[in-house]
Design a protein around this motif. Sequence first.
Motif, PDB file in Angstrom:
ATOM      1  N   CYS A  41       2.489   1.572  -3.492  1.00 45.58           N
ATOM      2  CA  CYS A  41       1.494   2.016  -4.482  1.00 45.58           C
ATOM      3  C   CYS A  41       1.175   3.500  -4.320  1.00 45.58           C
ATOM      4  CB  CYS A  41       0.213   1.191  -4.361  1.00 45.58           C
ATOM      5  SG  CYS A  41       0.370  -0.481  -4.981  1.00 45.58           S
ATOM      6  N   LEU A  42       1.075   3.951  -3.094  1.00 40.62           N
ATOM      7  CA  LEU A  42       0.833   5.372  -2.844  1.00 40.62           C
ATOM      8  C   LEU A  42       2.006   6.217  -3.329  1.00 40.62           C
ATOM      9  CD1 LEU A  42      -1.131   7.410  -1.614  1.00 40.62           C
ATOM     10  CD2 LEU A  42       0.029   7.069   0.570  1.00 40.62           C
ATOM     11  N   ALA A 100       2.810   7.413   7.442  1.00 42.08           N
ATOM     12  CA  ALA A 100       1.909   6.311   7.105  1.00 42.08           C
ATOM     13  C   ALA A 100       2.565   4.968   7.411  1.00 42.08           C
ATOM     14  CB  ALA A 100       1.501   6.385   5.640  1.00 42.08           C
ATOM     15  N   LEU A 160       4.452   9.521   3.373  1.00 45.41           N
ATOM     16  CA  LEU A 160       4.718   8.084   3.441  1.00 45.41           C
ATOM     17  C   LEU A 160       5.399   7.640   4.729  1.00 45.41           C
ATOM     18  CD1 LEU A 160       5.818   7.247  -0.197  1.00 45.41           C
ATOM     19  CD2 LEU A 160       3.589   7.005   0.859  1.00 45.41           C
ATOM     20  N   TRP A 207       1.915   6.334  -7.126  1.00 46.05           N
ATOM     21  CA  TRP A 207       0.814   7.154  -7.601  1.00 46.05           C
ATOM     22  C   TRP A 207       1.120   8.647  -7.452  1.00 46.05           C
ATOM     23  CZ3 TRP A 207      -3.593   9.350  -4.640  1.00 46.05           C
ATOM     24  CH2 TRP A 207      -4.610   9.812  -5.481  1.00 46.05           C
ATOM     25  N   LEU A 208       1.800   9.013  -6.384  1.00 43.34           N
ATOM     26  CA  LEU A 208       2.071  10.422  -6.117  1.00 43.34           C
ATOM     27  C   LEU A 208       3.350  10.945  -6.768  1.00 43.34           C
ATOM     28  CD1 LEU A 208       1.180  10.574  -2.327  1.00 43.34           C
ATOM     29  CD2 LEU A 208      -0.167  11.442  -4.237  1.00 43.34           C
ATOM     30  N   ALA A 231       0.829  -1.210   0.000  1.00 44.69           N
ATOM     31  CA  ALA A 231       0.000   0.000   0.000  1.00 44.69           C
ATOM     32  C   ALA A 231       0.861   1.258   0.000  1.00 44.69           C
ATOM     33  CB  ALA A 231      -0.930  -0.008   1.214  1.00 44.69           C
ATOM     34  N   ILE A 232       1.944   1.261   0.770  1.00 44.96           N
ATOM     35  CA  ILE A 232       2.840   2.417   0.822  1.00 44.96           C
ATOM     36  C   ILE A 232       3.545   2.599  -0.513  1.00 44.96           C
ATOM     37  CG2 ILE A 232       4.949   3.282   1.900  1.00 44.96           C
ATOM     38  CD1 ILE A 232       3.892   1.932   4.500  1.00 44.96           C
TER      39      ILE A 232
END
Length: 121
Positions: free
Chosen positions: A24-25, A45, A42, A28-29, A21-22
Amino acid sequence: MLSEETYQLAMASYIGAALLAILCLAWWLRKHWRPAWIAALLLPAAALLLTPAYPEAGIETMAPALIVAAFQWLTVDQAAAEHALRPLLFVFAAAVLLALILGLTILRHRRQEPADDTAQS
Protein backbone atom coordinates in the motif's frame (compact mmCIF):
# COMPACT_ATOMS: atom_id res chain seq x y z
CA MET A 1 0.43 -20.94 25.08
CA LEU A 2 -0.08 -21.12 21.34
CA SER A 3 -0.57 -24.42 19.59
CA GLU A 4 1.27 -25.17 16.35
CA GLU A 5 -1.73 -24.19 14.22
CA THR A 6 -2.44 -20.92 16.02
CA TYR A 7 1.26 -19.97 15.93
CA GLN A 8 1.34 -20.50 12.16
CA LEU A 9 -1.88 -18.55 11.76
CA ALA A 10 -0.54 -15.66 13.86
CA MET A 11 2.73 -15.51 11.91
CA ALA A 12 0.91 -15.71 8.56
CA SER A 13 -1.41 -12.91 9.66
CA TYR A 14 1.50 -10.72 10.76
CA ILE A 15 3.51 -11.35 7.58
CA GLY A 16 0.44 -10.74 5.41
CA ALA A 17 -0.36 -7.49 7.18
CA ALA A 18 3.26 -6.31 6.90
CA LEU A 19 3.41 -7.12 3.18
CA LEU A 20 0.05 -5.42 2.62
CA ALA A 21 1.28 -2.29 4.42
CA ILE A 22 4.45 -2.23 2.30
CA LEU A 23 2.50 -2.72 -0.93
CA CYS A 24 0.00 0.00 0.00
CA LEU A 25 2.85 2.38 0.77
CA ALA A 26 4.50 1.58 -2.58
CA TRP A 27 1.23 2.10 -4.43
CA TRP A 28 0.62 5.40 -2.66
CA LEU A 29 4.11 6.74 -3.38
CA ARG A 30 4.43 5.53 -6.98
CA LYS A 31 3.06 8.70 -8.58
CA HIS A 32 4.95 11.19 -6.44
CA TRP A 33 8.39 9.66 -5.85
CA ARG A 34 11.05 8.21 -8.12
CA PRO A 35 11.54 4.43 -7.99
CA ALA A 36 14.93 4.77 -6.29
CA TRP A 37 13.43 6.77 -3.42
CA ILE A 38 10.59 4.29 -3.07
CA ALA A 39 13.10 1.44 -2.85
CA ALA A 40 15.12 3.43 -0.30
CA LEU A 41 12.03 3.62 1.91
CA LEU A 42 10.40 0.23 1.30
CA LEU A 43 13.40 -2.08 1.59
CA PRO A 44 14.39 -0.89 5.09
CA ALA A 45 10.72 -0.89 6.10
CA ALA A 46 10.41 -4.49 4.94
CA ALA A 47 13.59 -5.36 6.82
CA LEU A 48 12.24 -3.85 10.03
CA LEU A 49 8.85 -5.52 9.73
CA LEU A 50 9.85 -8.97 8.48
CA THR A 51 13.07 -9.86 10.33
CA PRO A 52 12.48 -12.75 12.77
CA ALA A 53 14.12 -13.30 16.16
CA TYR A 54 13.78 -15.67 19.10
CA PRO A 55 11.89 -14.02 21.96
CA GLU A 56 14.19 -15.53 24.62
CA ALA A 57 16.88 -18.16 24.94
CA GLY A 58 15.54 -21.69 24.86
CA ILE A 59 12.34 -20.84 22.97
CA GLU A 60 11.96 -22.64 19.65
CA THR A 61 9.41 -20.34 18.01
CA MET A 62 10.29 -17.04 16.38
CA ALA A 63 8.59 -13.66 16.46
CA PRO A 64 9.11 -10.38 14.60
CA ALA A 65 12.42 -8.91 15.78
CA LEU A 66 11.05 -5.37 16.00
CA ILE A 67 8.31 -6.47 18.41
CA VAL A 68 10.71 -8.64 20.43
CA ALA A 69 13.27 -5.84 20.71
CA ALA A 70 10.68 -3.23 21.68
CA PHE A 71 9.07 -5.52 24.26
CA GLN A 72 12.38 -6.58 25.81
CA TRP A 73 13.72 -3.02 25.84
CA LEU A 74 10.60 -1.60 27.48
CA THR A 75 10.02 -4.36 30.02
CA VAL A 76 13.57 -5.35 30.99
CA ASP A 77 16.43 -3.23 29.59
CA GLN A 78 18.55 -2.66 26.50
CA ALA A 79 20.85 -5.60 27.23
CA ALA A 80 17.88 -7.99 27.12
CA ALA A 81 16.93 -6.67 23.68
CA GLU A 82 20.39 -7.09 22.11
CA HIS A 83 19.68 -10.61 20.84
CA ALA A 84 16.86 -9.17 18.71
CA LEU A 85 18.56 -5.87 17.85
CA ARG A 86 21.64 -7.50 16.28
CA PRO A 87 19.83 -9.31 13.44
CA LEU A 88 17.45 -6.38 13.06
CA LEU A 89 20.28 -3.90 12.56
CA PHE A 90 22.18 -6.27 10.27
CA VAL A 91 19.21 -6.85 7.97
CA PHE A 92 18.33 -3.13 8.08
CA ALA A 93 21.88 -2.21 7.00
CA ALA A 94 21.77 -4.81 4.22
CA ALA A 95 18.44 -3.37 3.01
CA VAL A 96 19.83 0.17 2.99
CA LEU A 97 22.90 -1.04 1.07
CA LEU A 98 20.72 -2.91 -1.43
CA ALA A 99 18.51 0.17 -1.89
CA LEU A 100 21.62 2.28 -2.50
CA ILE A 101 22.98 -0.18 -5.06
CA LEU A 102 19.60 -0.38 -6.82
CA GLY A 103 19.29 3.41 -6.79
CA LEU A 104 22.68 3.84 -8.40
CA THR A 105 22.23 1.11 -11.02
CA ILE A 106 18.85 -0.25 -12.07
CA LEU A 107 16.54 2.45 -10.71
CA ARG A 108 18.75 5.34 -11.76
CA HIS A 109 16.90 8.34 -13.16
CA ARG A 110 18.10 8.78 -16.74
CA ARG A 111 18.02 12.16 -18.38
CA GLN A 112 16.21 12.31 -21.68
CA GLU A 113 18.18 13.58 -24.63
CA PRO A 114 16.73 16.72 -26.23
CA ALA A 115 15.23 16.27 -29.66
CA ASP A 116 17.60 17.03 -32.54
CA ASP A 117 16.16 20.08 -34.36
CA THR A 118 18.78 20.11 -37.15
CA ALA A 119 17.33 17.00 -38.80
CA GLN A 120 14.13 18.83 -39.81
CA SER A 121 15.83 21.59 -41.88
